[in-house]
Design an enzyme around this catalytic site. Structure first.
Site, PDB file in Angstrom:
ATOM      1  N   LYS A 181      -0.479  14.064  17.005  1.00  0.00           N
ATOM      2  CA  LYS A 181      -1.808  14.238  16.409  1.00  0.00           C
ATOM      3  C   LYS A 181      -2.905  14.305  17.464  1.00  0.00           C
ATOM      4  O   LYS A 181      -3.960  14.887  17.219  1.00  0.00           O
ATOM      5  CB  LYS A 181      -2.084  13.144  15.398  1.00  0.00           C
TER       6      LYS A 181
HETATM    7  C1  LIG Z   1       1.780  12.846  11.389  1.00  0.00           C
HETATM    8  C2  LIG Z   1       3.137  12.841  11.976  1.00  0.00           C
HETATM    9  C3  LIG Z   1       4.161  13.682  11.498  1.00  0.00           C
HETATM   10  C4  LIG Z   1       3.979  14.593  10.294  1.00  0.00           C
HETATM   11  O1  LIG Z   1       3.101  15.660  10.545  1.00  0.00           O
HETATM   12  P1  LIG Z   1       2.417  16.437   9.322  1.00  0.00           P
HETATM   13  O2  LIG Z   1       1.434  17.344   9.967  1.00  0.00           O
HETATM   14  O3  LIG Z   1       1.761  15.383   8.478  1.00  0.00           O
HETATM   15  O4  LIG Z   1       3.488  17.152   8.585  1.00  0.00           O
HETATM   16  C5  LIG Z   1       5.390  13.656  12.133  1.00  0.00           C
HETATM   17  N1  LIG Z   1       5.618  12.823  13.170  1.00  0.00           N
HETATM   18  C6  LIG Z   1       4.667  12.000  13.646  1.00  0.00           C
HETATM   19  C7  LIG Z   1       4.998  11.082  14.770  1.00  0.00           C
HETATM   20  C8  LIG Z   1       3.395  11.967  13.080  1.00  0.00           C
HETATM   21  O5  LIG Z   1       2.466  11.127  13.563  1.00  0.00           O
END
Ligand SMILES: *Cc1c(COP(=O)(O)O)cnc(C)c1O
Length: 465
Positions: free
Chosen positions: A113
């Site tokens: 993120k």
């Molecule tokens: C947020 C997240 C995801 C999922 O991503 P999305 O965009 O919500 O599908 C997968 N792995 C990690 C470590 C995350 O923080």
């Protein structure tokens, strides 16, 4: 470029008009009127670019109302070796012929993120300064995602962050990641209760229209279009690094990451398959397998060892569904009316569901045992330690692997964040990335409050920007 709502009821707006918004006023999600199409010549010019150059080339198409010099400066200040640990920003590691791991978790909070939120923080600060406005970001986290938002907004002018977390229910590492931030604009609020109670408090406050307007309460949730746009960049970077047609395996929850892959594919990037990997909370896998989209009740959502994918519904999915229904807001709206009424819509056997194949999407899911086995296998075969989310993606990716097609699996978090599962899988502690060795020993700043919207409101009133 102008942005419209999936439900057709919002006035078209430029990028900076929707940047700070959540849902569109009609309850839909904003997206561009059309996706820019890249010619082969555009793609070959991009091939030689650094990450920051590539990010600018792509984002300038989506944020064309920000002066190019300003956008270039913001992007160049974000995608640096200092913040992301290497010049590549998202390094590609070859595990074996035609199998790659795309490192998306080298940012400050050690999760993918960061790639979008670090830019979002700078864009928010830029737009607020231009308008002479302020923003109080309110959010709730079960442990993993709050830190990305805090690391993105720490020290930003005219922005304060109020992040609710369940008191005593996060790992020591997760708590320390947030609570040890020294920045004066970050307010950690530990709520005596569970994550759902934190979320209820956020909903109650956001539902108080007068309070929300008075204190300029906002969010940095996963439906923000700028996050999607920033996530396009590493699909391009990885395709260029690997060469030829590529399939991606993406650990998915709110469908933000893999939806960016869909947009990149629509823009002309040679992506073969987009492999959606879910955990036991398999809302998305169910849709792609049998054409049924069913929102889970809160009590049905399982707490798993890949907690950032524990979702009851997938907040970005509506954007993809909009393309499936031929970008017809009336058809989209009728699907979501059905969903709101019954908690489910079914498209199996319809023209709409047949279009899924054209978009390259396939899916699968994993169990806790699958993730442990995958962590062990990748450690044994390649000497690489992966976290449980990444393991979800690799497990499902390998099930859909095709001979002669490169498969790129996304690494979405560092194993250090999920020590308990790593110990269970490998019988040893994960390595700590440099700079995180003594994280839990740093001084912490957190206020403990009851799970009560009025108490949290008082806290915000005392400290709001
Ligand atoms: C947020 C997240 C995801 C999922 O991503 P999305 O965009 O919500 O599908 C997968 N792995 C990690 C470590 C995350 O923080």
């Amino acid at each position: 470029m102008r942005y419209v709502s999936t439900r057709g009821g919002a006035k078209p707006q430029p990028f900076t008009g929707i940047l700070l918004e959540g849902l569109a006023p009609d309850g839909g999600l904003f997206l561009p009127e059309e996706f820019p199409k890249l010619a082969p010549a555009d793609l070959s010019a991009m091939r030689r670019m650094s990450y920051a150059e590539l990010a600018f080339a792509i984002l300038s198409k989506f944020a064309d109302d920000i002066p190019a010099d300003d956008l270039e400066r913001l992007v160049a200040a974000t995608y640096t070796e200092k913040l992301f640990g290497s010049e590549d920003i998202t390094p590609v590691r070859k595990l074996e012929p035609d199998l790659y791991l795309l490192g998306l978790s080298n940012g400050p909070s050690l999760a993918f993120k960061d790639l979008a939120l670090q830019l979002l923080g700078s864009l928010f600060e830029y737009v607020l300064a231009k308008r002479g406005e302020r923003l109080n970001v309110l959010g709730a986290t079960s442990g993993d995602t709050g830190s990305s938002a805090e690391y993105a907004l720490r020290g930003k002018k005219n922005i304060r962050v109020f992040m609710l977390s369940p008191y005593g229910r996060m790992s020591a590492f997760q708590a320390a990641q947030m609570y040890s931030l020294p920045d004066a604009n970050i307010f950690n609020i530990a709520v005596r209760g569970v994550f759902d109670e934190c979320q209820d408090v956020v909903k109650a406050i956001s539902g108080d229209v007068a309070f929300k307007a008075k204190h300029r309460i906002g969010a940095v949730n996963s439906i923000n279009w700028a996050r999607v746009a920033a996530q396009l960049v590493y699909y391009f970077k990885a395709c260029f690094a690997v060469g030829g047609e590529v399939s991606f395996a993406v650990p998915s929850g709110n469908f933000g990451n893999v939806y960016a892959g869909h947009v990149a594919r629509q823009m002309g990037l040679p992506i073969r398959k987009l492999i959606v990997a879910t955990n036991e909370n398999n809302v998305l896998d169910e849709f792609f397998r049998i054409g049924r989209y069913r929102v889970r009740k809160a009590a049905e959502v399982k707490a798993t060892s890949s907690p950032s994918m524990d979702i009851s519904k997938s907040s970005n999915f509506e954007r993809y569904a909009y393309d499936l229904v031929g970008r017809d807001p009336f058809r989209l709206k009728s699907l979501w009316t059905e969903l709101d009424a019954n908690g489910v819509f079914a498209l199996a056997g319809t023209e709409i569901f047949r279009r899924v194949a054209d978009t390259g999407f396939v899916s699968g899911s994993s169990t806790h045992a699958d993730r442990l086995a995958t962590i062990r296998r990748v450690w044994k075969d390649y000497g690489v330690m992966i976290d449980p989310h990444t393991a979800d993606g690799i497990k499902v990716g390998l099930e859909h692997r095709e001979r002669g097609v490169a498969l790129v699996c996304m690494e979405t978090a560092q194993p250090a964040k999920f020590a308990e599962t790593i110990r269970e899988a490998l019988g040893r502690d994960p390595e700590r990335p440099a700079g995180f060795e003594d994280l839990e020993k740093l001084p912490q700043r957190v206020e403990v409050v009851d799970a009560d919207a009025a108490a949290v409101k008082r806290h915000i009133e005392r400290h709001a920007a």
